[in-house]
Design a protein around this motif. Structure first.
Motif, PDB file in Angstrom:
ATOM      1  N   ASP A 249      -9.005  62.031  45.913  1.00 56.23           N
ATOM      2  CA  ASP A 249      -8.544  62.006  47.299  1.00 56.23           C
ATOM      3  C   ASP A 249      -7.161  61.353  47.349  1.00 56.23           C
ATOM      4  N   TYR A 250      -6.152  62.207  47.255  1.00 59.59           N
ATOM      5  CA  TYR A 250      -4.766  61.716  47.171  1.00 59.59           C
ATOM      6  C   TYR A 250      -4.282  61.110  48.484  1.00 59.59           C
ATOM      7  N   THR A 251      -4.924  61.466  49.603  1.00 57.99           N
ATOM      8  CA  THR A 251      -4.436  60.998  50.909  1.00 57.99           C
ATOM      9  C   THR A 251      -4.502  59.476  51.017  1.00 57.99           C
ATOM     10  N   ARG A 252      -5.401  58.858  50.228  1.00 52.79           N
ATOM     11  CA  ARG A 252      -5.558  57.406  50.328  1.00 52.79           C
ATOM     12  C   ARG A 252      -4.369  56.648  49.750  1.00 52.79           C
ATOM     13  N   VAL A 253      -3.600  57.292  48.870  1.00 47.03           N
ATOM     14  CA  VAL A 253      -2.478  56.574  48.241  1.00 47.03           C
ATOM     15  C   VAL A 253      -1.137  56.864  48.918  1.00 47.03           C
ATOM     16  N   ILE A 254      -1.147  57.746  49.916  1.00 43.17           N
ATOM     17  CA  ILE A 254       0.106  58.011  50.648  1.00 43.17           C
ATOM     18  C   ILE A 254       0.223  56.976  51.767  1.00 43.17           C
ATOM     19  N   PRO A 255       1.195  56.074  51.658  1.00 42.26           N
ATOM     20  CA  PRO A 255       1.287  54.990  52.647  1.00 42.26           C
ATOM     21  C   PRO A 255       1.624  55.514  54.036  1.00 42.26           C
ATOM     22  N   ALA A 256       0.945  54.950  55.038  1.00 41.72           N
ATOM     23  CA  ALA A 256       1.172  55.382  56.413  1.00 41.72           C
ATOM     24  C   ALA A 256       1.896  54.315  57.224  1.00 41.72           C
ATOM     25  N   GLY A 257       1.920  53.071  56.723  1.00 42.51           N
ATOM     26  CA  GLY A 257       2.481  51.970  57.525  1.00 42.51           C
ATOM     27  C   GLY A 257       3.825  51.462  57.049  1.00 42.51           C
ATOM     28  N   ASN A 258       4.492  52.206  56.164  1.00 39.64           N
ATOM     29  CA  ASN A 258       5.811  51.757  55.687  1.00 39.64           C
ATOM     30  C   ASN A 258       6.853  51.923  56.791  1.00 39.64           C
ATOM     31  N   THR A 259       7.539  50.829  57.157  1.00 37.44           N
ATOM     32  CA  THR A 259       8.479  50.873  58.291  1.00 37.44           C
ATOM     33  C   THR A 259       9.919  50.592  57.898  1.00 37.44           C
ATOM     34  N   LYS A 260      10.153  50.000  56.728  1.00 35.64           N
ATOM     35  CA  LYS A 260      11.531  49.671  56.313  1.00 35.64           C
ATOM     36  C   LYS A 260      12.190  50.949  55.792  1.00 35.64           C
ATOM     37  N   ARG A 261      13.229  51.397  56.475  1.00 38.69           N
ATOM     38  CA  ARG A 261      13.816  52.723  56.202  1.00 38.69           C
ATOM     39  C   ARG A 261      15.176  52.606  55.524  1.00 38.69           C
TER      40      ARG A 261
END
Length: 372
Positions: A249-261
């Motif tokens: 389940d690759y979706t678990r390792v894709i970060p969703a909360g990264n905000t520093k751009r």
């Protein structure tokens, strides 16, 4: 069998077939290509029992028939013949030889019976659809760099092609990961692919597939079952077994909360990473990134060789951040960015970074950090 064919046409057809053949194998027939001549065309079939490729080409068929001959040897001979030569292939059942003649050159090659050649069993395909070669090329070319080479994790030794919910509705998606980096690439879901089973396309098949996808506008017929998949053009058919395993389940390792751009010119960034990494001979060269307002400092410290540092002007407006990455992984991801700018999304120095092309979310990459 007796046929005449233009050297360039023959070279292209034999070249595709011979690349599938395994150089080292214990079954002699698998080193051969099956040549079949009938009507006004000739076909070349090669297999390693996991992949089968059939390449068809127009030819003047004087006498129909079939035989098998060493794929690598035939390819080498044709490659060395002069451009524009008319090549004649003729088999002699009495001597068990295939004669290859062009101008004043002639060769007699050993053959094996066509009856011994294994043909991959046909499969009932549950999904059949058509996609542009350019779209398929993008899916596989942008994801294949992240395929794992670790044989014990065989289920990661390929690209996971499946139907997924994308940003703009359902999409045909390719994902590859080796646990250190991940690539996820989407394209619009072709009609007929809705019920497609998710399959893991082996690394070798992905590499062979590139040769079918030269013309971006060509329609490629794709057929998928739970055990096999097939890609076909009017001239070439590539059939492959899929990897029998479950993709994680690759979706678990894709970060969703990264905000520093961070936004940076992709090619400028890649060149800077390459330059500073020069001082380190280690395979897992760690490059340290220090981010401050509109400024990025890349550095490498190799105690045995020396140190390097380079500063780039970037778009960054968040708090100071220090984070390290494998130089090779950064270079591979930066090379996938077709647009001018790459966007990195960070959270903290110990968390994975997310990379994309500008604001385009159809291609997303994840890379794990290193301690530096």
């Amino acid at each position: 069998m007796k046929i005449s064919i233009e050297r360039g046409v023959l070279l292209k057809a034999v070249g595709q077939a011979q690349s599938v053949v395994e150089r080292r194998n214990t079954i002699p027939i698998l080193a051969n290509v099956l040549i079949e001549a009938e009507g006004e065309q000739i076909s070349f079939r090669a297999t390693d029992l996991d992949i089968e490729v059939v390449d068809r080409a127009p030819a003047q068929v004087e006498r129909p028939g079939a035989t098998t001959v060493s794929a690598v040897l035939l390819h080498e001979i044709v490659r060395k013949l002069p451009d524009g030569a008319l090549v004649q292939l003729a088999d002699d059942p009495r001597t068990g030889r295939l004669s290859v003649t062009a101008g004043r050159s002639s060769f007699a090659l050993a053959t094996l019976p066509r009856e011994d050649f294994p043909v991959m069993a046909s499969s009932e395909y549950s999904a059949n659809f058509s996609a542009k070669a350019g779209e398929l090329k993008r899916l596989f070319e942008k994801s294949k760099f992240a395929i794992s080479t670790e044989e014990t994790r065989y289920y990661l030794n390929g690209v996971y092609m499946h139907v997924a919910e994308g940003e703009e509705g359902r999409a045909l998606r390719c994902v590859a990961t080796d646990g250190h980096r991940l690539a996820r690439v989407d394209t619009a879901l072709p009609a007929g692919a809705e019920e497609m089973a998710g399959v893991i396309v082996p690394r070798k098949t992905v590499n062979e597939l590139r040769k079918l996808l030269d013309d971006d506008d060509m329609d490629i017929a794709v057929s998928v079952s739970e055990t096999k998949l097939r890609f076909a053009t009017p001239d070439i058919t590539l059939t492959s077994k899929v990897i029998d395993g479950t993709f994680p389940d690759y979706t678990r390792v894709i970060p969703a909360g990264n905000t520093k751009r961070l936004e940076v010119d992709a090619s400028e960034f890649a060149r800077a990473v390459d330059r500073v990494a020069t001082v380190s001979s280690e395979k897992s060269r760690a490059v340290k990134l220090v981010l401050e307002e509109d400024r990025l400092v890349l550095s490498v410290n190799a105690p045995d060789a020396g140190a390097a540092e380079e500063e780039l002007v970037v778009a960054y407006g968040d708090e100071r951040l220090e984070i390290g990455f494998n130089a090779k992984y950064l270079l591979e991801i930066a090379s996938q960015v077709d647009r001018e700018n790459a966007v990195f999304m960070f959270n903290a120095s110990g968390d994975p970074a997310l990379v994309r092309e500008g604001n385009d979310t159809s291609a997303v990459y994840v890379v794990m950090p290193m301690r530096v």
